[in-house]
Design a protein around this motif. Structure first.
Motif, short mmCIF file in Angstrom:
data_model
loop_
_atom_site.label_atom_id
_atom_site.label_comp_id
_atom_site.label_asym_id
_atom_site.label_seq_id
_atom_site.Cartn_x
_atom_site.Cartn_y
_atom_site.Cartn_z
N THR A 6 -0.15 -63.45 8.08
CA THR A 6 -0.84 -63.23 9.35
C THR A 6 -2.27 -62.76 9.11
OG1 THR A 6 1.30 -62.61 10.30
CG2 THR A 6 -0.63 -62.12 11.62
N LEU A 7 -2.44 -61.92 8.09
CA LEU A 7 -3.78 -61.46 7.71
C LEU A 7 -4.61 -62.64 7.21
CD1 LEU A 7 -5.48 -58.75 7.24
CD2 LEU A 7 -4.82 -59.03 4.84
N GLU A 8 -4.02 -63.46 6.35
CA GLU A 8 -4.73 -64.60 5.76
C GLU A 8 -5.15 -65.60 6.84
OE1 GLU A 8 -4.27 -67.46 1.84
OE2 GLU A 8 -2.47 -66.66 2.77
N ALA A 9 -4.32 -65.71 7.88
CA ALA A 9 -4.63 -66.64 8.97
C ALA A 9 -5.74 -66.12 9.87
CB ALA A 9 -3.38 -66.91 9.79
N TRP A 68 4.41 -55.35 0.59
CA TRP A 68 3.53 -56.26 1.33
C TRP A 68 2.06 -55.85 1.34
CZ3 TRP A 68 6.33 -60.09 0.77
CH2 TRP A 68 7.72 -60.01 0.92
N ASN A 69 1.73 -54.63 0.87
CA ASN A 69 0.32 -54.30 0.62
C ASN A 69 -0.09 -54.86 -0.74
OD1 ASN A 69 -0.39 -52.33 2.93
ND2 ASN A 69 1.51 -51.46 2.13
N GLN A 70 0.78 -54.66 -1.74
CA GLN A 70 0.46 -55.16 -3.07
C GLN A 70 0.47 -56.69 -3.10
OE1 GLN A 70 -0.23 -52.57 -5.97
NE2 GLN A 70 -0.88 -52.29 -3.85
N GLN A 71 1.25 -57.30 -2.22
CA GLN A 71 1.25 -58.77 -2.14
C GLN A 71 -0.13 -59.28 -1.74
OE1 GLN A 71 3.10 -61.06 -3.27
NE2 GLN A 71 4.26 -62.18 -1.71
N ALA A 72 -0.80 -58.55 -0.83
CA ALA A 72 -2.15 -58.95 -0.41
C ALA A 72 -3.13 -58.91 -1.58
CB ALA A 72 -2.64 -58.05 0.73
N PHE A 82 -2.26 -59.26 -4.84
CA PHE A 82 -1.90 -60.34 -5.75
C PHE A 82 -2.38 -61.69 -5.24
CE2 PHE A 82 0.41 -57.31 -8.08
CZ PHE A 82 0.89 -57.89 -9.25
N LYS A 83 -2.35 -61.86 -3.92
CA LYS A 83 -2.79 -63.14 -3.34
C LYS A 83 -4.30 -63.21 -3.17
CE LYS A 83 -0.44 -65.26 -0.19
NZ LYS A 83 0.20 -65.62 1.08
N GLY A 84 -4.97 -62.05 -3.35
CA GLY A 84 -6.42 -62.02 -3.22
C GLY A 84 -6.93 -62.14 -1.80
N ILE A 85 -6.11 -61.71 -0.83
CA ILE A 85 -6.48 -61.89 0.58
C ILE A 85 -6.82 -60.58 1.29
CG2 ILE A 85 -5.14 -64.00 0.83
CD1 ILE A 85 -2.99 -62.27 2.25
N GLY A 86 -6.61 -59.43 0.62
CA GLY A 86 -6.87 -58.18 1.29
C GLY A 86 -6.91 -57.01 0.33
N ASP A 111 6.54 -58.20 -10.64
CA ASP A 111 5.26 -57.50 -10.85
C ASP A 111 4.70 -56.94 -9.55
OD1 ASP A 111 5.36 -58.02 -13.54
OD2 ASP A 111 4.06 -59.77 -13.45
N VAL A 112 4.93 -57.63 -8.45
CA VAL A 112 4.44 -57.15 -7.15
C VAL A 112 5.15 -55.85 -6.76
CG1 VAL A 112 4.24 -57.68 -4.69
CG2 VAL A 112 3.80 -59.46 -6.38
#
Length: 457
Positions: free
Chosen positions: A224-227, A239-243, A245-249, A321-322
């Motif tokens: 939702t953030l990426e969108a 789900w904070n660390q996922q952002a 790892f994905k480089g989106i936040g 790792d996430v």
């Protein structure tokens, strides 16, 4: 792990000299009235005590045969406990409280067990982060000084407002810890997160808001953030660390920095379940206590094993790792800016599992502050409501039995002979306001943003 014999079979065996210690303990504690149970959870790392109690065999040692199922969202999970399709669940601390007082739905839900402390963060998009950075002090090595206050976000929000753009942020549920933590952080920085007015039929939570908060299920937060639908969110791990790892936040602050050692999730069951199945309730609480201790013991030595379990698709299902990024005592803010946060996830230390009345009262004060409780309530009302939901009496029975069996020791728990259910006044908040759970109205009146005594929308 052997299946337990039914109670009537124990009666037949009782005459035998070979009756084992397990049966003796079962006789003393009382056999579980309901052996087959189904528990629900949301895919977050703080569901760990349930997973560990299952995987380590603690439920089976109590004669409980548990099925664990991930739920689509917090509303589905709560409804499952209320309608009996779930016997219990990993819950937001605010859910049993809100249900008992009739906000959103009406049901008598209790908790005998607090699942953890800390574990959440607030993440913003890369674009918002770049706009915040000029307002954040830097250390000598160029990295941001933490904790980052919402003061750095305020000029960004003001620019959006002046341009006629809504500043949208996500949280996971109207009575979630995340909603109240995000609101607390924003308000401490002078950003109004909006009021609720259920007596007027307005449950948007956006009245007078500078930042508009809305619900997004935890696993959907990064997408939702990426969108670009939201500019930031408050959620639990991973789900904070996922952002990152994905480089989106960029996670800008943890709830540990907003309120050190704040209570997070609880294990929720209906009052009816506890009354109908008292021995089962004690036994599931024992299993969860043992799991929580395993998660924290030996200076978190078991965390890598726990992360491996949680990374399975039937539990959290995120990459090892996430999950490990925060679960093993560190937290990564910007990519490469990993810092030691040994208490980011606490499952047993600091009496994390004890259901303190004062924890429940804090959530009630925030419900009143933001209008979910429309009218003034007396201090006694807050205390009585907390006692309806938080059940240290059940917890104490479970803990004492573990001590008697030598599975735990007294120093693992509060001193039950003197414990009154209220923590000492807590001072470690990002705005330095002291919280005393015995004086809820005095606490509510301390805030510059939020409803005070005598105020109603």
């Amino acid at each position: 792990m052997k299946k337990w014999l039914k109670p009537f079979k124990y009666a037949a065996i009782a005459a035998c000299v070979s009756l084992g210690a397990t049966a003796v303990q079962a006789e003393k504690l009382g056999y579980p009235e309901k052996e087959e149970l189904k528990f629900g959870f949301i895919k977050l790392t703080d569901m760990a005590p349930i997973a560990i109690a299952y995987e380590k065999g603690y439920f089976e040692e109590e004669g409980l045969y548990v099925t664990i199922e991930a739920q689509a969202n917090w509303k589905v999970l709560l409804n499952g406990v209320i309608d009996g399709s779930l016997d219990g669940a990993h819950m937001l601390a605010g859910q049993p409280i809100a249900a008992t007082m009739g906000f959103g739905t009406k049901a008598d839900i209790i908790t005998p067990f607090s699942m953890d402390l800390n574990g959440n963060g607030i993440t913003v998009s890369n674009e918002i982060w770049e706009q915040m950075k000029p307002h954040i002090p830097k250390m000598a090595d160029g990295r941001p000084v933490h904790p980052i206050k919402a003061d750095a976000l305020k000029p960004v929000v003001e620019k959006y407002k002046s341009d006629g753009k809504p500043f949208n942020m996500g949280m996971v549920f109207p009575v979630s810890t995340h909603n109240y933590e995000l609101r607390y952080w924003l308000a401490a920085g002078g950003i109004h997160p909006g009021y609720y007015a259920p007596h007027k039929g307005d449950i948007s939570g956006q009245i007078d808001a500078d930042a508009l908060l809305s619900v997004t299920p935890p696993p959907q937060m990064p997408a939702t953030l990426e969108a670009g639908t939201i500019y930031g969110y408050c959620v639990g791990e991973p789900w904070n660390q996922q952002a990152v790892f994905k480089g989106i936040g960029v996670p800008v602050v943890t709830d540990y920095e907003i309120w050190k050692d704040n209570p997070e999730k609880v294990f929720g069951i209906t009052k009816q379940f506890a009354e109908k199945y008292p021995n089962t309730t004690i036994r599931l609480t024992r299993a969860l206590i043992r799991a929580a201790k395993w998660l924290d013991e030996n200076n978190n030595a078991n965390r890598p094993a726990a992360v491996k379990i949680l990374s399975q698709p039937n539990y959290v299902g995120a990459d090892y790792d996430v999950i490990a990024n925060s679960m093993t005592g560190t937290f990564e803010y910007e990519k490469g800016d990993k810092r030691d946060v040994p208490d980011f996830n606490v499952f047993f230390r600091h009496n994390a599992t004890y259901p303190y009345y004062s924890d429940a009262i804090w959530y009630l004060t925030q419900m009143r502050r933001w209008g979910q409780i429309s009218e003034d309530k007396s201090d006694d009302w807050y205390k009585d409501m907390a006692k309806k939901v938080y059940r240290p009496d059940i917890y104490e029975k479970a803990a004492q039995s573990l001590i008697e069996e030598g599975l735990m020791v007294s120093k693992d728990f509060p001193d039950f002979s003197t414990e009154d259910g209220y923590r000492d006044p807590q001072t470690h908040f990002i705005d330095n306001i002291v919280y005393d759970g015995t004086k809820p109205n005095e606490y509510i009146n301390k805030f510059s943003i939020g409803l005070k005594q005598g105020q109603k929308l």
